[in-house]
Design an enzyme around this catalytic site. Sequence first.
Site, PDB file in Angstrom:
ATOM      1  N   HIS A  66      -7.086 -28.254  20.181  1.00  0.00           N
ATOM      2  CA  HIS A  66      -8.252 -27.420  20.423  1.00  0.00           C
ATOM      3  C   HIS A  66      -8.440 -27.269  21.931  1.00  0.00           C
ATOM      4  O   HIS A  66      -8.119 -28.183  22.706  1.00  0.00           O
ATOM      5  CB  HIS A  66      -9.525 -28.078  19.871  1.00  0.00           C
ATOM      6  N   CYS A  68     -16.567 -32.875  20.817  1.00  0.00           N
ATOM      7  CA  CYS A  68     -16.350 -32.606  19.390  1.00  0.00           C
ATOM      8  C   CYS A  68     -17.623 -32.882  18.578  1.00  0.00           C
ATOM      9  O   CYS A  68     -17.874 -32.198  17.586  1.00  0.00           O
ATOM     10  CB  CYS A  68     -15.208 -33.451  18.847  1.00  0.00           C
ATOM     11  N   ARG A  84     -11.311 -29.355   5.609  1.00  0.00           N
ATOM     12  CA  ARG A  84     -12.553 -29.171   6.360  1.00  0.00           C
ATOM     13  C   ARG A  84     -13.292 -27.882   5.977  1.00  0.00           C
ATOM     14  O   ARG A  84     -14.388 -27.630   6.494  1.00  0.00           O
ATOM     15  CB  ARG A  84     -12.270 -29.168   7.866  1.00  0.00           C
TER      16      ARG A  84
END
Length: 289
Positions: A185, A282, A110
């Site tokens: 997260h 997200c 990423r």
Amino acid sequence: MPVPAALAVELRARNEAPSRTPMHRHYLMCPPQHFTVEYSINPWMDPNTPVDTELAMAQWQELKRTYERLGHTVEVIDPQPGLPDMVFSANSGTVIDGRVLGARFRAPERAAEAEHFRRWFSMRGYRELVMPSRTNEAEGDFAWTGELLLAGCGFRTDPEAHAEAQEALGVPVVSLRLTDPRFYHLDTALFVLQHGPHPQVAYYPEAFSPGSLKVLQRLFPSAVIGSAADAECLGLNAVSDGKNVVLPMEATDLAEQLSERGYAPLLLDISELRKSGGGPKCCTMELRD
């Protein structure tokens, strides 16, 4: 004719629920044009599970339309080939009072996303833009309450990035440690319902270390507590404008609690995006200009 007891309780709850006022929001999103699951960097991702990119796009478009129907402003960044998780724009920047702290991803798959978002901010005139030196996955692990920046660590964002965020953004930071890899997260286990001097949050207690849980209980004694069922469908990966709360359609327990508190839950299908461990939040970076 007497009112049935169950109905009387429901009516009383509606009458006692506080009135909520939605606030206009400004969001940045990225279409899942190249969305797929090619690798595994969290427990939700399985490259052997088929992915329907067209369905993911349809779900994303409905999320965007929902924000626009609520009167919010949505900007869109162009997706890039080879970056299937770029749809999760929340991971690429934290914006408070026009200051921007960019991202530095832990997973090499990423890493390139951060530069595309940096360029987007730069081209749109954001001058107070800092790119981090420590691993920092932005609003994936940072939640702004209007007074405090709640900052997650344990799986992705470095604890040292919390101090970097305080310096870059000029706001007080409270560190919270995550302990369950499914909730890698902070935004998979907590979201802010109401900003301001008296903020309200919802969270899933079992995702946090004992000390972090005590901090949350002290800071937010009236928080909405998510159930295991809520958490396991990524129900805490939600977006609130102070009244309307967009969350996954399976999070019915959480939706009921929110209704009792005077919020208006909006349940959406995010099943395809969840294959990468993502949900409404997200896909949604907030631009707090």
